[in-house]
Scaffold this active site. Sequence first.
Site, short mmCIF file in Angstrom:
data_model
loop_
_atom_site.label_atom_id
_atom_site.label_comp_id
_atom_site.label_asym_id
_atom_site.label_seq_id
_atom_site.Cartn_x
_atom_site.Cartn_y
_atom_site.Cartn_z
N HIS A 257 -20.28 -66.94 -110.82
CA HIS A 257 -20.23 -68.10 -111.71
C HIS A 257 -21.38 -68.01 -112.72
CE1 HIS A 257 -17.68 -71.15 -109.19
NE2 HIS A 257 -17.11 -69.95 -109.28
N TYR B 96 -21.28 -81.17 -110.52
CA TYR B 96 -22.23 -82.12 -109.90
C TYR B 96 -22.09 -83.41 -110.69
CZ TYR B 96 -24.77 -78.37 -107.41
OH TYR B 96 -25.12 -77.33 -106.57
N PRO C 10 -29.10 -80.20 -99.48
CA PRO C 10 -28.24 -79.13 -100.04
C PRO C 10 -27.96 -79.25 -101.54
CG PRO C 10 -26.96 -80.64 -98.70
CD PRO C 10 -28.38 -81.02 -98.52
N LYS D 191 -30.14 -74.41 -101.90
CA LYS D 191 -31.30 -73.55 -101.63
C LYS D 191 -31.48 -73.16 -100.16
CE LYS D 191 -32.44 -72.90 -105.62
NZ LYS D 191 -32.04 -71.57 -106.05
N TYR E 196 -32.06 -73.02 -110.22
CA TYR E 196 -30.79 -72.95 -109.48
C TYR E 196 -30.36 -71.50 -109.26
CZ TYR E 196 -26.15 -74.54 -107.98
OH TYR E 196 -25.01 -74.81 -107.25
P1 FAS Z 1 -29.73 -71.30 -88.73
O1 FAS Z 1 -29.85 -72.73 -88.27
O2 FAS Z 1 -28.54 -70.88 -89.49
O3 FAS Z 1 -29.82 -70.34 -87.44
C1 FAS Z 1 -30.73 -70.63 -86.39
C2 FAS Z 1 -30.12 -70.08 -85.12
O4 FAS Z 1 -31.09 -70.23 -84.07
C3 FAS Z 1 -28.88 -70.87 -84.70
O5 FAS Z 1 -27.78 -70.01 -84.55
C4 FAS Z 1 -29.30 -71.52 -83.39
O6 FAS Z 1 -28.24 -71.60 -82.45
C5 FAS Z 1 -30.40 -70.59 -82.90
N1 FAS Z 1 -31.29 -71.25 -81.95
C6 FAS Z 1 -31.78 -72.50 -82.02
N2 FAS Z 1 -32.53 -72.77 -80.92
C7 FAS Z 1 -32.51 -71.64 -80.16
C8 FAS Z 1 -33.08 -71.30 -78.91
N3 FAS Z 1 -33.81 -72.18 -78.21
N4 FAS Z 1 -32.86 -70.05 -78.42
C9 FAS Z 1 -32.12 -69.15 -79.11
N5 FAS Z 1 -31.52 -69.42 -80.30
C10 FAS Z 1 -31.73 -70.66 -80.80
N6 FAS Z 1 -27.55 -74.79 -97.20
C11 FAS Z 1 -27.09 -74.65 -98.45
O7 FAS Z 1 -27.70 -73.90 -99.23
N7 FAS Z 1 -25.95 -75.30 -98.86
C12 FAS Z 1 -25.23 -76.11 -98.02
O8 FAS Z 1 -24.23 -76.67 -98.40
C13 FAS Z 1 -25.67 -76.27 -96.70
N8 FAS Z 1 -24.97 -77.02 -95.82
C14 FAS Z 1 -25.43 -77.17 -94.55
C15 FAS Z 1 -24.72 -77.92 -93.61
C16 FAS Z 1 -25.20 -78.11 -92.31
C17 FAS Z 1 -24.40 -78.93 -91.31
C18 FAS Z 1 -26.42 -77.52 -91.93
C19 FAS Z 1 -26.99 -77.72 -90.54
C20 FAS Z 1 -27.13 -76.73 -92.84
C21 FAS Z 1 -26.63 -76.55 -94.15
N9 FAS Z 1 -27.31 -75.74 -95.08
C22 FAS Z 1 -26.86 -75.59 -96.33
C23 FAS Z 1 -28.53 -75.06 -94.72
C24 FAS Z 1 -28.18 -73.82 -93.95
O9 FAS Z 1 -27.33 -73.03 -94.71
C25 FAS Z 1 -29.46 -73.14 -93.54
O10 FAS Z 1 -30.38 -73.10 -94.63
C26 FAS Z 1 -29.26 -71.75 -93.01
O11 FAS Z 1 -28.35 -71.79 -91.96
C27 FAS Z 1 -30.62 -71.21 -92.59
O12 FAS Z 1 -30.43 -70.07 -91.82
P2 FAS Z 1 -31.38 -69.81 -90.55
O13 FAS Z 1 -32.78 -70.04 -90.93
O14 FAS Z 1 -30.94 -68.51 -89.99
O15 FAS Z 1 -31.06 -71.00 -89.52
C1 PHB Z 2 -21.13 -75.60 -101.10
O1 PHB Z 2 -20.25 -74.98 -101.71
O2 PHB Z 2 -21.07 -75.83 -99.86
C2 PHB Z 2 -22.32 -76.10 -101.85
C3 PHB Z 2 -22.51 -75.70 -103.16
C4 PHB Z 2 -23.62 -76.17 -103.85
C5 PHB Z 2 -24.52 -77.02 -103.22
C6 PHB Z 2 -24.33 -77.40 -101.89
C7 PHB Z 2 -23.23 -76.93 -101.20
O3 PHB Z 2 -25.59 -77.49 -103.91
#
Ligand code: FAS
Ligand code: PHB
Length: 394
Positions: A75, A204, A297, A301, A387
């Site tokens: 994009h 947005y 979100p 980032k 961004y």
């Molecule tokens: P993660 O949370 O992905 O991974 C951490 C891992 O550690 C998990 O698999 C967990 O099970 C494991 N863990 C935890 N405790 C443990 C233990 N005691 N022993 C062993 N393992 C353990 N970011 C965006 O940019 N855009 C979005 O739209 C967006 N939507 C999101 C929606 C939700 C519901 C959530 C929760 C996050 C969202 N995020 C979004 C942020 C997300 O993408 C995170 O930034 C990303 O997963 C970060 O990756 P990790 O740091 O690897 O953490």
């Molecule tokens: C998404 O596609 O999930 C998305 C895109 C942009 C954002 C947050 C989430 O800022």
Amino acid sequence: MDDVRTQVAIIGAGPAGMLLSHLLAAEGVESVVVEARTEEYVGSRIRAGILEQSSVDLLRSADLGDRLAREGDQHRGIYLQWPEERHHLDFVDLTGRSVWVYGQTEVQKDLVAARAADGQEVHYGVSDTALHDLESDSPSVTFVSASGSPTRVSASVVVGCDGSFGPSRSSVPDAVRQSWEKVYPYSWLGILADVAPSTDELIYAWHPDGFAMHSMRSATVSRLYLQVPHDTDIDDWSDDRIWSALATRLGDGQDGWSLTPGPVTEKSVLPMRSFVQTPMRHGRLFLAGDAAHIVPPTGAKGLNLAVADVGLLAPALVDLLRRDDARLADAYSDAALRRVWRCTHFSWWMTTMLHTSGDDFDQQLQLSQLRWVATSEAGATGLAENYAGLPIGF
Ligand code: FAS
Ligand code: PHB
């Protein structure tokens, strides 16, 4: 107690942990990954959707970009919208950088496949994970394996990639730990829908009823979000109610544009907060990704920050463990936190600019900010630069 010996013990098999193990292996550094959930669960979580330029560049350089090149959707920018107005910000014209629509689930699939092909040891379904002797030269991680075996992984370094609820961040002693948290008074209600996106690039939208966003996952799957009160019960939102609110807030019928609804296949409520913990290193423990920071979100980032942390940490650990050179490792926390705070500010700025709070003065300021960003090259460049992502090591 089963004993395992490696160079780097990684807690968490999400994007941060799996990318770190991949980058380390490419430089001959071994690791063992331990994960509380199953591989299927980790791979199925619907999360981030956007990769910034820096993340794409790093994944490509690590031979993880083939499917992204085939299936990712590049994009040029985004649309900013408020009632009666929609403005496109072209990041490529403004900064020469772009973004890709490529869901976190796809990134995770690519990482899991690459690590499996490489024979990476990942212990899924563990419990009772604990960190030990982090201030010594021989730290370790203990856990009970999925089959019930108490296990110790002895390593030279432990990396907490265990997200916002893992044990690593609290393993940094209170005496040296500092954290900041801001909880926003609203959440996002997100849906996945089996319907072609009604827009070519993300929208947005500011609206007096609340923020809305139109994103996507592919040419046939749309991803959309609505601002809702932070204590929202998802059961209060029928599919019809969700689509009606999205149509209103995204400007259905405005200038001939219409929102096409479709079958909702997933819906959830995501609370919004900012969190930063320093330092991101204590003794032989390093933190990366959500283990050290959380952003709302709105700035897309979260995943990209996790990638950036790992892009800094991997070469630091290679220097430390292969060349006995601790300079990058000693500089890691400060270097990572520069970007963390930049992205934390940007995510806060996008969130507070676009989400209504009910305060009329705030709403006038928000509309003025949006008009300025949409019509001033300086304002648009500021948003675009943040961004599309600053170079790693910024
Ligand atoms: P993660 O949370 O992905 O991974 C951490 C891992 O550690 C998990 O698999 C967990 O099970 C494991 N863990 C935890 N405790 C443990 C233990 N005691 N022993 C062993 N393992 C353990 N970011 C965006 O940019 N855009 C979005 O739209 C967006 N939507 C999101 C929606 C939700 C519901 C959530 C929760 C996050 C969202 N995020 C979004 C942020 C997300 O993408 C995170 O930034 C990303 O997963 C970060 O990756 P990790 O740091 O690897 O953490
Ligand atoms: C998404 O596609 O999930 C998305 C895109 C942009 C954002 C947050 C989430 O800022």
